[in-house]
Design a protein around this motif. Structure first.
Motif, mmCIF file in Angstrom:
data_model
loop_
_atom_site.group_PDB
_atom_site.id
_atom_site.type_symbol
_atom_site.label_atom_id
_atom_site.label_comp_id
_atom_site.label_asym_id
_atom_site.label_seq_id
_atom_site.Cartn_x
_atom_site.Cartn_y
_atom_site.Cartn_z
ATOM 1 N N PRO A 44 0.795 -1.237 0.000
ATOM 2 C CA PRO A 44 0.000 0.000 0.000
ATOM 3 C C PRO A 44 0.822 1.279 0.000
ATOM 4 C CG PRO A 44 -0.828 -1.565 1.626
ATOM 5 C CD PRO A 44 0.476 -2.093 1.145
ATOM 6 N N GLU A 45 2.033 1.243 0.534
ATOM 7 C CA GLU A 45 2.839 2.461 0.647
ATOM 8 C C GLU A 45 3.762 2.678 -0.551
ATOM 9 O OE1 GLU A 45 2.076 4.495 3.049
ATOM 10 O OE2 GLU A 45 0.642 2.970 3.693
ATOM 11 N N ASN A 46 3.708 1.776 -1.518
ATOM 12 C CA ASN A 46 4.590 1.892 -2.673
ATOM 13 C C ASN A 46 4.085 3.000 -3.598
ATOM 14 O OD1 ASN A 46 5.598 1.332 -5.490
ATOM 15 N ND2 ASN A 46 6.697 -0.273 -4.402
ATOM 16 N N GLU A 47 4.882 4.075 -3.734
ATOM 17 C CA GLU A 47 4.449 5.232 -4.518
ATOM 18 C C GLU A 47 4.284 4.892 -5.996
ATOM 19 O OE1 GLU A 47 6.224 9.514 -5.996
ATOM 20 O OE2 GLU A 47 6.838 8.756 -4.032
ATOM 21 N N GLN A 48 5.189 4.082 -6.535
ATOM 22 C CA GLN A 48 5.096 3.729 -7.955
ATOM 23 C C GLN A 48 3.781 3.000 -8.260
ATOM 24 O OE1 GLN A 48 7.791 0.687 -9.417
ATOM 25 N NE2 GLN A 48 7.882 1.639 -11.454
ATOM 26 N N PHE A 49 3.401 2.086 -7.368
ATOM 27 C CA PHE A 49 2.152 1.353 -7.579
ATOM 28 C C PHE A 49 0.953 2.296 -7.498
ATOM 29 C CE2 PHE A 49 4.270 -2.678 -5.602
ATOM 30 C CZ PHE A 49 5.115 -2.745 -6.702
ATOM 31 N N GLN A 50 1.013 3.243 -6.572
ATOM 32 C CA GLN A 50 -0.069 4.224 -6.442
ATOM 33 C C GLN A 50 -0.189 5.069 -7.712
ATOM 34 O OE1 GLN A 50 -2.263 4.735 -4.043
ATOM 35 N NE2 GLN A 50 -1.482 3.517 -2.335
ATOM 36 N N ARG A 51 0.959 5.426 -8.294
ATOM 37 C CA ARG A 51 0.937 6.241 -9.508
ATOM 38 C C ARG A 51 0.356 5.463 -10.689
ATOM 39 N NH1 ARG A 51 3.783 10.947 -9.631
ATOM 40 N NH2 ARG A 51 4.963 11.499 -7.759
ATOM 41 N N VAL A 52 0.710 4.197 -10.798
ATOM 42 C CA VAL A 52 0.154 3.368 -11.878
ATOM 43 C C VAL A 52 -1.362 3.254 -11.713
ATOM 44 C CG1 VAL A 52 0.089 1.054 -12.881
ATOM 45 C CG2 VAL A 52 2.281 2.066 -12.235
ATOM 46 N N LEU A 53 -1.799 3.062 -10.473
ATOM 47 C CA LEU A 53 -3.240 2.999 -10.206
ATOM 48 C C LEU A 53 -3.900 4.323 -10.582
ATOM 49 C CD1 LEU A 53 -5.746 1.642 -9.029
ATOM 50 C CD2 LEU A 53 -4.984 2.359 -6.746
ATOM 51 N N SER A 54 -3.247 5.423 -10.270
ATOM 52 C CA SER A 54 -3.777 6.738 -10.584
ATOM 53 C C SER A 54 -3.958 6.920 -12.094
ATOM 54 C CB SER A 54 -2.846 7.822 -10.034
ATOM 55 O OG SER A 54 -3.254 9.104 -10.458
ATOM 56 N N VAL A 55 -2.961 6.494 -12.867
ATOM 57 C CA VAL A 55 -3.042 6.620 -14.330
ATOM 58 C C VAL A 55 -4.197 5.793 -14.874
ATOM 59 C CG1 VAL A 55 -1.863 6.119 -16.504
ATOM 60 C CG2 VAL A 55 -0.590 7.143 -14.615
ATOM 61 N N ALA A 56 -4.361 4.572 -14.374
ATOM 62 C CA ALA A 56 -5.446 3.703 -14.837
ATOM 63 C C ALA A 56 -6.807 4.328 -14.539
ATOM 64 C CB ALA A 56 -5.337 2.333 -14.163
ATOM 65 N N LEU A 57 -6.950 4.873 -13.339
ATOM 66 C CA LEU A 57 -8.212 5.524 -12.970
ATOM 67 C C LEU A 57 -8.491 6.721 -13.868
ATOM 68 C CD1 LEU A 57 -7.770 5.395 -9.098
ATOM 69 C CD2 LEU A 57 -9.522 4.162 -10.403
ATOM 70 N N GLY A 58 -7.457 7.512 -14.129
ATOM 71 C CA GLY A 58 -7.632 8.685 -14.983
ATOM 72 C C GLY A 58 -8.025 8.317 -16.398
ATOM 73 N N GLN A 59 -7.391 7.291 -16.939
ATOM 74 C CA GLN A 59 -7.703 6.879 -18.312
ATOM 75 C C GLN A 59 -9.118 6.303 -18.420
ATOM 76 O OE1 GLN A 59 -6.044 7.507 -20.972
ATOM 77 N NE2 GLN A 59 -4.199 8.304 -20.009
ATOM 78 N N LEU A 60 -9.527 5.540 -17.434
ATOM 79 C CA LEU A 60 -10.894 5.007 -17.451
ATOM 80 C C LEU A 60 -11.907 6.138 -17.293
ATOM 81 C CD1 LEU A 60 -10.341 1.754 -15.377
ATOM 82 C CD2 LEU A 60 -11.235 1.863 -17.713
#
Length: 433
Positions: free
Chosen positions: A172-188
């Protein structure tokens, strides 16, 4: 000369690396040291290549791909061979896009997803490969969206979302994983927005905003994270505006504007920040226009125009900067019409059309063609309102010609198809006058 590489000791991976390096050189400098490209003689007697740097580079990337493809076909092929194959595929997808062949680029990108997915399945505990797969899916999704294949785009982005959610759940604290999740949410969210599913888009954008705010709060001095918060607020403002939730849109726009202002205090000459401020001002102006607050709308559009002009002057003939300037001119023209100053709107619409014509002459992308059709539509509307029926029909027909060509190629989204129908109806009305 190309054959000498194959005949020399630099075979397989070494040869592949050489081909990639030469392809990169050709693409950057436009000079092919090995292959004789097709040429033509100019009126001044000079000989020049008829091929673009991307077309010349593609030959080397294809050679690299063939080597990598052969390596991975061998029994017991190592992981490095598949990674080399992915690199070659990515290069080919990139040059196909530069050449103006998005369908071919999409096919290569899909192949890259398949290669990376197989590799990730072989090493399921390697989170770097999972991230790589997300990146490939995002790139593929963007290309599918560019080709108006929203179903495949959605599939790619949802695949990214599923992987990213799994990664975040594990760390949960991994910033890179959070950023990838953020990009996916934005694109959807973007896909839902273009499909006019505003509730669904807002849900994705708000999740994206929550991630951006959380990361920014964890590092308040990090400028890039503040930038991401501003962009997330802008997306929320956009969907609220399109859903005609004017109060909520203005509130979100002001939050975005506040963040951008903070950033501009640190980097007052940052063109990318100015561009975001331009877009936000345009959005605020649109809301004021819908609320019949035309003076406030004009003020916002004027600020957007001033920034766009400054960016364009600093960027030369950059297509993106020119496109933003054309948009600002359109908005300012609309504001003049709303203020009962239609005579001042025509020069603005005309300049926008001139800019878009120049951009479309060198940029054959879908967006440049759609932009040109928008200018023709606006000029048609202005002339129709002014009862200049012949001029209106001429502009409308030019817009229809562009949109019909794109429709036959399967590149029109629902909103553009609706605009095509609307223009056809406008022509009938003008002809009946």
């Amino acid at each position: 000369m190309a054959a000498s590489y194959v005949d020399s000791p630099y075979v397989e991976r070494n040869a592949l690396t050489v081909y990639i390096d030469i392809g990169d050189f050709v693409r950057r400098f436009g000079a092919d040291p090995a292959f004789a490209s097709e040429t033509e003689t100019t009126a001044d007697g000079e000989t020049k290549s008829t091929e673009s740097p991307a077309q010349m580079a593609r030959r080397y990337y294809e050679l690299a791909y063939k080597i990598a493809d052969a390596q991975t076909a061998k029994p017991g092929a190592e992981r490095l061979a598949f990674e080399d194959l992915a690199v070659a595929i990515n290069k080919l997808a990139t040059v196909e896009l530069e050449i103006g062949r998005p369908q071919e680029a999409s096919a290569w990108m899909t192949k890259g997803v398949e290669v990376t997915r197989a590799l990730a399945a072989k090493f399921p505990d390697d989170t770097d490969l999972q991230v790589d797969l997300c990146v490939w899916n995002i790139q593929a999704g963007k290309l599918h969206q560019q080709n108006a294949d929203l179903e495949k785009a959605t599939e790619s982005f949802r695949s990214t979302l599923s992987i990213a959610e799994s990664l975040v759940q594990r760390q949960p604290e991994n910033e890179q994983f959070q950023r990838v999740l953020s990009v996916a949410l934005g694109q959807l969210g973007n896909l839902e927005l273009v499909s006019n599913r505003f509730t669904e888009a807002l849900a994705y954008y708000e999740r994206d905003l929550n991630i951006a705010q959380r990361l920014s709060e964890a590092a308040p001095d990090n400028v890039s994270r503040l930038h991401e918060v501003a962009i997330s607020w802008k997306k929320v403002a956009d969907v609220q505006r399109m859903a005609e939730n004017w109060t909520e849109s203005l509130a979100a726009s002001r939050e975005a504007f506040k963040k951008i202002d903070e950033l501009l205090l640190v980097e007052p000459n940052d063109l990318s920040l100015m561009r975001i401020s331009t877009v936000i001002n345009n959005g605020i102006g649109e809301v004021h226009s819908r609320l019949m607050q035309f003076d406030e709308a004009y003020a916002s559009f004027q600020r957007a125009y001033d920034l766009s002009r400054k960016i364009a002057d600093a960027s030369g003939q950059d297509a993106g900067a020119q496109r933003d300037l054309a948009i600002a001119l359109d908005h300012l023209g609309n504001a003049q019409v709303n203020l009962q100053r239609s005579d001042l709107a025509l020069p603005l619409y005309t300049e926008s059309y001139t800019i878009r014509t120049a951009v479309a002459a060198s940029d054959k992308s879908l967006q440049s063609q759609l932009d040109l059709s928008i200018s023709l539509h606006k000029l048609g509307l202005w002339h129709e309102t002014s009862e200049n029926w012949t001029e209106a029909i001429s502009h409308y027909r030019s817009a229809i010609e562009i949109l019909t060509t794109l429709e036959k190629a399967g590149q029109l989204l629902p909103a553009d198809k609706a605009r095509l129908t609307k223009i056809a109806e406008a022509i009938e009305q003008c002809e009946s006058r």
